[in-house]
Design a protein around this motif. Structure first.
Motif, PDB file in Angstrom:
ATOM      1  N   VAL A   1       0.829  -1.211   0.000  1.00 44.19           N
ATOM      2  CA  VAL A   1       0.000   0.000   0.000  1.00 44.19           C
ATOM      3  C   VAL A   1       0.863   1.261   0.000  1.00 44.19           C
ATOM      4  CG1 VAL A   1      -1.674   1.346   1.344  1.00 44.19           C
ATOM      5  CG2 VAL A   1      -1.999  -1.112   1.038  1.00 44.19           C
ATOM      6  N   THR A   2       1.853   1.306   0.870  1.00 43.11           N
ATOM      7  CA  THR A   2       2.691   2.505   0.937  1.00 43.11           C
ATOM      8  C   THR A   2       3.576   2.628  -0.307  1.00 43.11           C
ATOM      9  OG1 THR A   2       4.296   1.298   2.300  1.00 43.11           O
ATOM     10  CG2 THR A   2       2.701   2.706   3.446  1.00 43.11           C
ATOM     11  N   GLY A   3       3.980   1.508  -0.878  1.00 48.56           N
ATOM     12  CA  GLY A   3       4.740   1.556  -2.133  1.00 48.56           C
ATOM     13  C   GLY A   3       3.929   2.187  -3.247  1.00 48.56           C
ATOM     14  N   VAL A   4       2.669   1.798  -3.357  1.00 46.77           N
ATOM     15  CA  VAL A   4       1.783   2.388  -4.369  1.00 46.77           C
ATOM     16  C   VAL A   4       1.572   3.882  -4.093  1.00 46.77           C
ATOM     17  CG1 VAL A   4      -0.571   2.369  -5.300  1.00 46.77           C
ATOM     18  CG2 VAL A   4       0.660   0.210  -4.955  1.00 46.77           C
ATOM     19  N   LEU A   5       1.401   4.244  -2.821  1.00 46.09           N
ATOM     20  CA  LEU A   5       1.240   5.660  -2.474  1.00 46.09           C
ATOM     21  C   LEU A   5       2.470   6.477  -2.869  1.00 46.09           C
ATOM     22  CD1 LEU A   5      -0.517   5.420   1.016  1.00 46.09           C
ATOM     23  CD2 LEU A   5      -1.521   6.207  -1.142  1.00 46.09           C
ATOM     24  N   LEU A   6       3.658   5.911  -2.688  1.00 40.58           N
ATOM     25  CA  LEU A   6       4.874   6.604  -3.121  1.00 40.58           C
ATOM     26  C   LEU A   6       4.901   6.765  -4.638  1.00 40.58           C
ATOM     27  CD1 LEU A   6       7.906   5.259  -1.046  1.00 40.58           C
ATOM     28  CD2 LEU A   6       6.897   7.537  -0.994  1.00 40.58           C
ATOM     29  N   ILE A   7       4.543   5.719  -5.344  1.00 41.25           N
ATOM     30  CA  ILE A   7       4.571   5.756  -6.813  1.00 41.25           C
ATOM     31  C   ILE A   7       3.678   6.883  -7.342  1.00 41.25           C
ATOM     32  CG2 ILE A   7       3.867   4.503  -8.897  1.00 41.25           C
ATOM     33  CD1 ILE A   7       4.892   1.923  -7.428  1.00 41.25           C
ATOM     34  N   VAL A   8       2.486   7.015  -6.796  1.00 42.50           N
ATOM     35  CA  VAL A   8       1.564   8.048  -7.289  1.00 42.50           C
ATOM     36  C   VAL A   8       1.772   9.395  -6.598  1.00 42.50           C
ATOM     37  CG1 VAL A   8      -0.153   6.358  -8.007  1.00 42.50           C
ATOM     38  CG2 VAL A   8      -0.345   7.412  -5.732  1.00 42.50           C
ATOM     39  N   GLY A   9       2.572   9.410  -5.532  1.00 42.94           N
ATOM     40  CA  GLY A   9       2.843  10.660  -4.829  1.00 42.94           C
ATOM     41  C   GLY A   9       1.676  11.160  -4.014  1.00 42.94           C
ATOM     42  N   LEU A  10       1.040  10.263  -3.289  1.00 41.83           N
ATOM     43  CA  LEU A  10      -0.097  10.627  -2.448  1.00 41.83           C
ATOM     44  C   LEU A  10       0.282  10.455  -0.980  1.00 41.83           C
ATOM     45  CD1 LEU A  10      -3.054  11.520  -2.334  1.00 41.83           C
ATOM     46  CD2 LEU A  10      -3.695   9.104  -2.461  1.00 41.83           C
ATOM     47  N   LEU A  11       0.073  11.506  -0.188  1.00 42.80           N
ATOM     48  CA  LEU A  11       0.483  11.515   1.222  1.00 42.80           C
ATOM     49  C   LEU A  11       1.958  11.114   1.337  1.00 42.80           C
ATOM     50  CD1 LEU A  11      -2.697   9.810   2.724  1.00 42.80           C
ATOM     51  CD2 LEU A  11      -2.197  12.256   2.637  1.00 42.80           C
ATOM     52  N   THR A  12       2.753  11.704   0.488  1.00 39.87           N
ATOM     53  CA  THR A  12       4.134  11.272   0.281  1.00 39.87           C
ATOM     54  C   THR A  12       4.982  11.326   1.543  1.00 39.87           C
ATOM     55  OG1 THR A  12       3.978  12.014  -1.998  1.00 39.87           O
ATOM     56  CG2 THR A  12       6.187  11.647  -1.122  1.00 39.87           C
ATOM     57  N   ARG A  13       4.981  12.435   2.227  1.00 39.89           N
ATOM     58  CA  ARG A  13       5.845  12.549   3.413  1.00 39.89           C
ATOM     59  C   ARG A  13       5.385  11.623   4.531  1.00 39.89           C
ATOM     60  NH1 ARG A  13       6.704  18.638   2.184  1.00 39.89           N
ATOM     61  NH2 ARG A  13       8.931  18.646   1.733  1.00 39.89           N
TER      62      ARG A  13
END
Length: 142
Positions: free
Chosen positions: A59-71
């Motif tokens: 889940v967090t890998g996908v969030l990083l890929i799309v740049g959502l809630l990145t920090r």
């Protein structure tokens, strides 16, 4: 350094880390029984932790890929990788820090991931991210 250079660096780092984390999470789901026994026997970690860690990394890998809630995502993954790093350092099976000289597994990659995730927290998502596209408020991202 120009803004576009920082945005490009952030994008490359986010994509790379996202792919790495997803690729680390998938085997934890697929091989959760085998890895659950190993984690429990070698590290004393409950078997369910394998599945939870796999889901977290995907889940967090996908969030990083799309740049959502990145920090926030980078912070969560930093904590995850710090646990992995400490387990590797203090476990008798992984005392050797470098993968290239260890017959088993070193902890150098975990350290590199922690440092890279800290850089993502410092740089932020960059212009090419859902954080910017959705105009999320900076306080939501810390």
């Amino acid at each position: 350094m120009s803004e576009i250079t920082v945005d490009l660096a952030s994008l490359i780092l986010r994509l790379t880390l996202g792919v790495i984390m997803v690729s680390h999470g998938i085997p934890k789901i697929k091989k959760r029984e085998i890895l659950g026994k190993k984690w429990n026997n070698h590290y004393g970690i409950p078997k369910a932790s394998v599945w939870l860690t796999g889901i977290l990394q995907i889940v967090t890998g996908v969030l990083l890929i799309v740049g959502l809630l990145t920090r926030l995502t980078a912070l969560v993954l930093t904590l995850d990788m710090l646990v992995a790093l400490l387990i590797c350092i203090f476990n008798s099976h992984h005392r050797e820090p470098f993968n290239s000289v260890s017959p088993d597994k070193g902890w150098d990659v975990n350290l590199l991931l922690v440092a890279s995730l800290v850089v993502v927290m410092i740089l932020g998502p960059g212009q090419w991210s859902l954080d910017v596209a959705l105009s999320l408020k900076p306080w939501l991202l810390f």
